[in-house]
Design a protein around this motif. Structure first.
Motif, PDB file in Angstrom:
ATOM      1  N   UNK A  15       2.219  14.885 -13.517  1.00  0.00           N
ATOM      2  CA  UNK A  15       1.105  15.413 -14.322  1.00  0.00           C
ATOM      3  C   UNK A  15       0.906  16.897 -14.033  1.00  0.00           C
ATOM      4  N   UNK A  16       0.969  17.258 -12.756  1.00  0.00           N
ATOM      5  CA  UNK A  16       0.796  18.662 -12.391  1.00  0.00           C
ATOM      6  C   UNK A  16       1.861  19.548 -13.028  1.00  0.00           C
ATOM      7  N   UNK A  17       3.019  19.004 -13.179  1.00  0.00           N
ATOM      8  CA  UNK A  17       4.105  19.789 -13.769  1.00  0.00           C
ATOM      9  C   UNK A  17       3.969  19.925 -15.283  1.00  0.00           C
ATOM     10  N   UNK A  18       3.112  19.108 -15.899  1.00  0.00           N
ATOM     11  CA  UNK A  18       2.982  19.118 -17.366  1.00  0.00           C
ATOM     12  C   UNK A  18       1.521  19.262 -17.823  1.00  0.00           C
ATOM     13  N   UNK A  19       0.682  19.868 -16.992  1.00  0.00           N
ATOM     14  CA  UNK A  19      -0.743  19.981 -17.326  1.00  0.00           C
ATOM     15  C   UNK A  19      -0.949  20.714 -18.646  1.00  0.00           C
ATOM     16  N   UNK A  20      -0.303  21.827 -18.841  1.00  0.00           N
ATOM     17  CA  UNK A  20      -0.512  22.615 -20.063  1.00  0.00           C
ATOM     18  C   UNK A  20      -0.145  21.827 -21.309  1.00  0.00           C
ATOM     19  N   UNK A  21       0.970  21.078 -21.253  1.00  0.00           N
ATOM     20  CA  UNK A  21       1.382  20.282 -22.400  1.00  0.00           C
ATOM     21  C   UNK A  21       0.396  19.149 -22.672  1.00  0.00           C
ATOM     22  N   UNK A  22      -0.078  18.478 -21.625  1.00  0.00           N
ATOM     23  CA  UNK A  22      -1.045  17.380 -21.790  1.00  0.00           C
ATOM     24  C   UNK A  22      -2.347  17.900 -22.395  1.00  0.00           C
ATOM     25  N   UNK A  23      -2.840  19.049 -21.901  1.00  0.00           N
ATOM     26  CA  UNK A  23      -4.077  19.618 -22.436  1.00  0.00           C
ATOM     27  C   UNK A  23      -3.916  19.996 -23.900  1.00  0.00           C
ATOM     28  N   UNK A  24      -2.760  20.549 -24.249  1.00  0.00           N
ATOM     29  CA  UNK A  24      -2.508  20.912 -25.644  1.00  0.00           C
ATOM     30  C   UNK A  24      -2.514  19.678 -26.538  1.00  0.00           C
ATOM     31  N   UNK A  57       0.828  -1.210   0.000  1.00  0.00           N
ATOM     32  CA  UNK A  57       0.000   0.000   0.000  1.00  0.00           C
ATOM     33  C   UNK A  57       0.862   1.259   0.000  1.00  0.00           C
ATOM     34  N   UNK A  58       1.906   1.243   0.777  1.00  0.00           N
ATOM     35  CA  UNK A  58       2.789   2.413   0.855  1.00  0.00           C
ATOM     36  C   UNK A  58       3.488   2.654  -0.478  1.00  0.00           C
ATOM     37  N   UNK A  59       3.922   1.536  -1.123  1.00  0.00           N
ATOM     38  CA  UNK A  59       4.587   1.668  -2.410  1.00  0.00           C
ATOM     39  C   UNK A  59       3.615   2.198  -3.476  1.00  0.00           C
ATOM     40  N   UNK A  60       2.365   1.698  -3.465  1.00  0.00           N
ATOM     41  CA  UNK A  60       1.356   2.171  -4.426  1.00  0.00           C
ATOM     42  C   UNK A  60       1.072   3.660  -4.219  1.00  0.00           C
ATOM     43  N   UNK A  61       0.936   4.060  -2.985  1.00  0.00           N
ATOM     44  CA  UNK A  61       0.675   5.469  -2.682  1.00  0.00           C
ATOM     45  C   UNK A  61       1.830   6.350  -3.146  1.00  0.00           C
ATOM     46  N   UNK A 117       3.870  10.319  -7.047  1.00  0.00           N
ATOM     47  CA  UNK A 117       4.872  10.760  -8.013  1.00  0.00           C
ATOM     48  C   UNK A 117       4.222  11.034  -9.382  1.00  0.00           C
ATOM     49  N   UNK A 118       3.244  10.162  -9.764  1.00  0.00           N
ATOM     50  CA  UNK A 118       2.551  10.345 -11.047  1.00  0.00           C
ATOM     51  C   UNK A 118       1.761  11.653 -11.049  1.00  0.00           C
ATOM     52  N   UNK A 119       1.049  11.914  -9.940  1.00  0.00           N
ATOM     53  CA  UNK A 119       0.272  13.158  -9.841  1.00  0.00           C
ATOM     54  C   UNK A 119       1.202  14.365  -9.929  1.00  0.00           C
TER      55      UNK A 119
END
Length: 388
Positions: free
Chosen positions: A27-36, A13-17, A22-24
Motif C-alpha cells: 500500500x505504501x508503494x502505491x499510495x498515490x495511485x490508490x488515492x487517485x 500469529x507470526x504468519x498473520x503479522x 507485506x500488505x502495508x
C-alpha cells in the motif's frame, strides 16, 4: 500436546503479522495511485447519485452566472416533495431576488401555510446548484453565493446562561456583521422570543439594517408581524409576499401558493383547533381576539358555572362581594348573568364579524317569498360558516 498447540498459535500469529506487513508495504508503494482511484470513484458516486435524482425527480439544469440574481421558476423542496402522501402533489413556487429591485422579501401568512418550507427550499436549491447538482425547479438562473445565513428554529444554551431569545439574538448579530453583496439570508420569525412590541421593533430594525447597510444581501424574512408590511412603501428594495389560504367557514384550506402583497391574519386559532384544544379555550381566545382587534384595552373574564364565595364577578368592585347564592346581574354586550351563575349572551350584540355577517344574512332574507328549498340552503350555508 499443549506445547504443540502453543507452537501452532505462535506460527499463526507470526504468519498473520508477516502478511499484514507485506500488505502495508505494498500500500505504501502505491499510495498515490490508490488515492487517485478513490477520488475518481467518489466523484463518480456523487455524480451518478445526482443524475439518478435528476432523472427520477424531474430536476432541471441551473444556469450559473457571475451576476447577483436568484431567479427560480416553479421551485420545489427536494425532501418534502418525496414524502407527499398518495394523491398529493407538492405546490411549486417562483422566487426572485436581486440586489437592485427586490432585495428583501417580507413573507407573511398563516401558521402551517409553508413559509419555513419556502425559505429552506430556496437555500437548498442554491446549495445544490453550487455543488454541481441539477435542482428541483422548472428553470433556475443563479448568481453564485459566498454565504448562506439561516436563523431558523428555537434553541437555548442553559449551561452558558443563554436563553432561547439570547441565542436567537447572538446568531442574528453574527449574520448582520458578516453580510456581503453575494450573501443569501433566511430569517424565520425573528423577535418572537420576547414581548410583542420588543420583538416587532427588533424585527423592523433588522429589515431596515439589511436594506441600508447589508451591501445588497438577498433576504427572505418570514414573520407574523404584519406591521412590517409598510416597509415596502418606505424602502425601495423591500417587497411583501404571502402564502395564500382559503377560508371556508371556520376552516382554512392551505393553498401553499406564494402571492404578492402582505396579509394581516395568522389563523393561529385555526391551528389551535387543529391541535385539539379544548372548546372552552378556543371560545375564550376568539372573544379575546375580537376584543383586542376592536381596540379594547381590558378584557372581562367570563363568569363560570358554580362560582364559589371567593370569586369576584366581572364588573364587581373588589371588596364589595355579595353573600352566598346572590349573583349581581351585569351586562356584557346586552347579556346577563343567570341565577346559577351562567352567562346568557345576546346573540346579535357580540362584536364578532362572523355573527354580524349571519345577522346581515337574516336581515336581508325575504321570508315571505322564500321557498322551503331556499330556506334550507340558507340554513345550511349559515351552519357551514359556523363550522358545525
Amino acid at each position: 500436546y499443549e506445547q504443540k498447540i502453543l507452537g501452532a498459535e505462535e506460527r499463526i500469529y507470526a504468519l498473520e503479522a508477516q502478511i499484514y506487513a507485506e500488505l502495508v508495504a505494498k500500500i505504501q508503494a502505491n499510495i498515490s495511485m490508490i488515492q487517485k482511484n478513490c477520488r475518481i470513484i467518489s466523484r463518480l458516486d456523487v455524480l451518478s447519485g445526482f443524475a439518478d435524482l435528476a432523472m427520477s425527480n424531474r430536476y432541471c439544469r441551473p444556469k450559473m452566472t457571475s451576476g447577483k440574481v436568484i431567479d427560480i421558476k416553479q421551485g420545489r423542496h427536494p425532501v418534502i416533495e418525496t414524502m407527499m402522501q398518495a394523491g398529493e402533489e407538492f405546490v411549486p413556487n417562483d422566487i426572485y431576488l436581486d440586489n437592485e429591485k427586490q432585495q428583501v422579501i417580507i413573507l407573511t401568512g398563516p401558521n402551517m401555510a409553508g413559509k419555513s418550507a419556502l425559505l429552506r427550499q430556496t437555500a437548498l436549491i442554491v446549495l445544490m446548484a453550487q455543488v454541481g447538482s441539477f435542482v428541483p425547479a422548472s428553470d433556475a438562473t443563479l448568481g453564485y453565493c459566498d454565504k448562506i445565513f439561516t436563523r431558523v428554529g428555537a434553541s437555548d444554551n442553559i449551561s452558558r446562561g443563554e436563553s432561547t431569545f439570547m441565542v436567537e439574538m447572538l446568531e442574528t448579530s453574527m449574520i448582520l456583521h458578516n453580510l456581503s453583496s453575494r450573501s443569501l439570508v433566511l430569517l424565520d420569525e425573528i423577535g418572537r422570543g420576547t414581548s410583542t412590541y420588543d420583538g416587532m421593533s427588533i424585527a423592523r430594525a433588522i429589515v431596515e439594517y439589511i436594506h441600508e447597510y447589508g451591501d445588497g444581501a438577498k433576504t427572505l424574512f418570514a414573520t407574523h408581524y404584519h406591521e412590517l408590511n409598510d416597509l415596502e412603501e418606505i424602502y425601495g428594495r423591500v417587497r411583501n409576499y404571502h402564502i395564500a389560504v382559503k377560508e371556508v367557514g371556520k376552516n382554512v384550506i392551505f393553498l401553499r401558493k406564494l402571492m404578492e402583497g402582505g396579509v394581516a391574519h395568522s389563523f393561529g386559532l385555526h391551528v389551535a383547533r387543529m391541535a385539539g384544544m379544548p372548546k372552552q379555550v378556543l371560545e375564550s381566545a376568539e372573544k379575546t381576539l375580537a376584543a383586542l382587534e376592536a381596540g379594547e384595552r381590558t378584557i372581562s373574564p367570563i363568569p363560570s358555572v358554580g362560582r364559589n364565595d371567593d370569586s369576584v364577578i366581572p364588573g364587581e368592585v373588589e371588596g364589595s362581594r355579595k353573600k352566598k347564592n346572590t349573583v349581581k346581574p351585569y351586562n356584557i354586550k346586552e347579556g346577563r348573568v343567570e341565577s346559577d351563575g351562567s352567562l346568557q349572551l345576546s346573540f346579535f350584540q357580540l362584536e364578532d364579524p362572523l355573527l354580524s355577517s349571519l345577522k346581515d344574512q337574516l336581515d336581508s332574507a325575504d321570508l315571505n317569498n322564500m321557498t322551503p328549498l331556499q330556506a334550507f340552503d340558507l340554513l345550511r350555508s349559515m351552519k357551514e360558516q359556523l363550522g358545525i
